[in-house]
Motif scaffolding. Structure first.
Motif, PDB file in Angstrom:
ATOM      1  N   PHE A   4       0.821  -1.203   0.000  1.00 40.69           N
ATOM      2  CA  PHE A   4       0.000   0.000   0.000  1.00 40.69           C
ATOM      3  C   PHE A   4       0.857   1.256   0.000  1.00 40.69           C
ATOM      4  CE2 PHE A   4      -2.644  -3.338   1.723  1.00 40.69           C
ATOM      5  CZ  PHE A   4      -3.895  -3.077   1.201  1.00 40.69           C
ATOM      6  N   VAL A   5       0.296   2.304  -0.596  1.00 44.49           N
ATOM      7  CA  VAL A   5       0.905   3.628  -0.596  1.00 44.49           C
ATOM      8  C   VAL A   5      -0.013   4.571   0.176  1.00 44.49           C
ATOM      9  CG1 VAL A   5       1.657   5.567  -2.025  1.00 44.49           C
ATOM     10  CG2 VAL A   5       2.023   3.212  -2.810  1.00 44.49           C
ATOM     11  N   TYR A   6       0.581   5.374   1.034  1.00 45.13           N
ATOM     12  CA  TYR A   6      -0.173   6.378   1.789  1.00 45.13           C
ATOM     13  C   TYR A   6      -0.326   7.617   0.915  1.00 45.13           C
ATOM     14  CZ  TYR A   6      -1.189   9.720   5.583  1.00 45.13           C
ATOM     15  OH  TYR A   6      -1.746  10.682   6.396  1.00 45.13           O
ATOM     16  N   VAL A   7      -1.553   8.010   0.628  1.00 45.36           N
ATOM     17  CA  VAL A   7      -1.815   9.200  -0.182  1.00 45.36           C
ATOM     18  C   VAL A   7      -2.843  10.064   0.541  1.00 45.36           C
ATOM     19  CG1 VAL A   7      -2.556  10.105  -2.418  1.00 45.36           C
ATOM     20  CG2 VAL A   7      -1.371   7.901  -2.312  1.00 45.36           C
ATOM     21  N   ILE A  12      -3.736   3.143  -0.167  1.00 43.60           N
ATOM     22  CA  ILE A  12      -4.236   2.736  -1.478  1.00 43.60           C
ATOM     23  C   ILE A  12      -3.304   1.663  -2.030  1.00 43.60           C
ATOM     24  CG2 ILE A  12      -4.726   3.530  -3.833  1.00 43.60           C
ATOM     25  CD1 ILE A  12      -5.200   6.326  -2.624  1.00 43.60           C
ATOM     26  N   PRO A  13      -3.839   0.563  -2.589  1.00 42.67           N
ATOM     27  CA  PRO A  13      -2.961  -0.442  -3.201  1.00 42.67           C
ATOM     28  C   PRO A  13      -1.994   0.205  -4.191  1.00 42.67           C
ATOM     29  CG  PRO A  13      -5.206  -1.259  -3.110  1.00 42.67           C
ATOM     30  CD  PRO A  13      -5.272   0.184  -2.688  1.00 42.67           C
ATOM     31  N   LYS A  14      -0.751  -0.227  -4.167  1.00 40.68           N
ATOM     32  CA  LYS A  14       0.297   0.411  -4.972  1.00 40.68           C
ATOM     33  C   LYS A  14      -0.102   0.533  -6.441  1.00 40.68           C
ATOM     34  CE  LYS A  14       3.955  -1.958  -6.032  1.00 40.68           C
ATOM     35  NZ  LYS A  14       5.240  -2.690  -5.952  1.00 40.68           N
ATOM     36  N   PHE A 113       0.545  14.672   0.193  1.00 43.69           N
ATOM     37  CA  PHE A 113       1.491  13.983   1.070  1.00 43.69           C
ATOM     38  C   PHE A 113       1.440  12.503   0.746  1.00 43.69           C
ATOM     39  CE2 PHE A 113       2.451  12.698   5.722  1.00 43.69           C
ATOM     40  CZ  PHE A 113       3.813  12.754   5.502  1.00 43.69           C
ATOM     41  N   VAL A 114       2.567  11.974   0.245  1.00 45.12           N
ATOM     42  CA  VAL A 114       2.615  10.599  -0.243  1.00 45.12           C
ATOM     43  C   VAL A 114       3.782   9.860   0.416  1.00 45.12           C
ATOM     44  CG1 VAL A 114       2.868   9.122  -2.279  1.00 45.12           C
ATOM     45  CG2 VAL A 114       1.619  11.295  -2.459  1.00 45.12           C
ATOM     46  N   ILE A 115       3.516   8.625   0.858  1.00 46.31           N
ATOM     47  CA  ILE A 115       4.546   7.792   1.493  1.00 46.31           C
ATOM     48  C   ILE A 115       4.522   6.417   0.836  1.00 46.31           C
ATOM     49  CG2 ILE A 115       5.428   6.849   3.664  1.00 46.31           C
ATOM     50  CD1 ILE A 115       3.564   8.910   5.089  1.00 46.31           C
ATOM     51  N   ALA A 116       5.687   5.945   0.404  1.00 41.66           N
ATOM     52  CA  ALA A 116       5.792   4.618  -0.202  1.00 41.66           C
ATOM     53  C   ALA A 116       6.995   3.895   0.373  1.00 41.66           C
ATOM     54  CB  ALA A 116       5.915   4.729  -1.719  1.00 41.66           C
TER      55      ALA A 116
END
Length: 296
Positions: A4-7, A12-14, A113-116
């Motif tokens: 998952f990616v934090y958006v 949200i699934p990558k 703001f996005v975290i992967a």
């Protein structure tokens, strides 16, 4: 396990994670980023990364709303937990907002703001044993009257990319970047340290145009507190590197890696120095003894 990616507050699934084509970071490089490491289920030096990110956002006038250090910190840990990301790299991106046009008054006043989480190895393992060969790049770092190097903004990294391309063209492991005055600033992706003939460790002051790196700070701390070494931040020229006894680079992705030549001139005896080897060992031990656990 799905990744998952934090958006902007959601996981949200990558494969489905997207940002708008009119994101200001995508359109204009109007964003900031951090690369953070996770070691054995603990996020390394997370607070300094978060503080640098949001300090840069405030300096650039981003509309942060209710995003503060605590919320950013918790979001990064939660993303690692969600992905069971126990070892590897975290990429954190923050952009000004969404909308076409340079004028921030005409865009949605809300940051993206996005975290992967990813795996990343900057250098092959054998280079930590034999050391990097470096060149001096013609591409200079931006002047501080254009953008302060302590702000880790995406737009300024085009210079670093062009310098890295110079190093790649001649098969060098890294490239040294100078400022407009001819002083050493940084490598294309790392901070630079030398051990001089007086037994003093020297690294460029951030005012020379280098990022005030998190791993750089840890290296200074270990050298001073664990080994009792003298470490100074001051202007450095190419001659200082050519004549150094030892040289090494520091960065989140690179960790600490020795450098053994610059512009076909051997540094010291052309092999990783004993003090560098001790620091690498101390750094690796330090990563195991500290950090923010991702377990709930």
């Amino acid at each position: 396990m799905a990744e998952f990616v934090y958006v902007n507050g959601e996981f949200i699934p990558k494969e489905q994670a997207t940002i708008s084509l009119f994101d200001h970071g995508y359109l204009y490089g109007d964003g900031l980023f951090e690369g953070v490491r996770v070691y054995d289920g603990k996020v390394f030096e997370l607070l300094p990364h978060v503080e640098r990110l949001l300090s840069g956002a405030r300096a650039l006038g981003f509309p942060l709303g209710d995003l503060d250090e605590t919320k950013a910190f918790e979001a990064i840990v939660a993303t690692c937990r969600k992905n069971d990301h126990r070892d590897g790299y975290i990429r954190v991106n923050l952009t000004r907002g969404t909308g076409l046009g340079l004028d921030p008054k005409h865009i949605e006043p809300k940051v993206n703001f996005v975290i992967a989480t990813r795996q990343l190895a900057l250098y092959p393992p054998e280079l930590y044993e034999k050391g990097l060969d470096m060149i001096t790049c013609s591409t200079r770092v931006p002047s501080p009257d254009a953008i302060d190097a302590r702000i880790k903004c995406t737009g300024k990294y085009i210079n670093n990319i062009l310098a890295k391309m110079e190093a790649n063209r001649v098969g060098a492991g890294e490239g040294i970047m100078l400022n407009q005055q001819g002083h050493v600033a940084e490598a294309t992706g790392d901070n630079v340290f030398i051990l001089n003939s007086d037994g003093v460790f020297v690294t460029p002051h951030p005012s020379a145009g280098c990022l005030k790196g998190i791993t750089r700070g840890v290296a200074i701390k270990l050298l001073r507190e664990q080994f009792g070494c003298v470490v100074v931040e001051e202007n450095m020229t190419l001659l200082d590197i050519y004549s150094a006894k030892e040289c090494f680079l520091t960065g989140t992705a690179a960790e600490i890696i020795p450098a053994v030549s610059l512009d076909e001139r051997l540094i010291g005896d052309g092999k990783p120095g004993p003090n560098t080897a001790k620091l690498i060992e101390a750094f690796r031990a330090y990563t195991k003894s500290t950090g923010t656990p991702i377990s709930s």
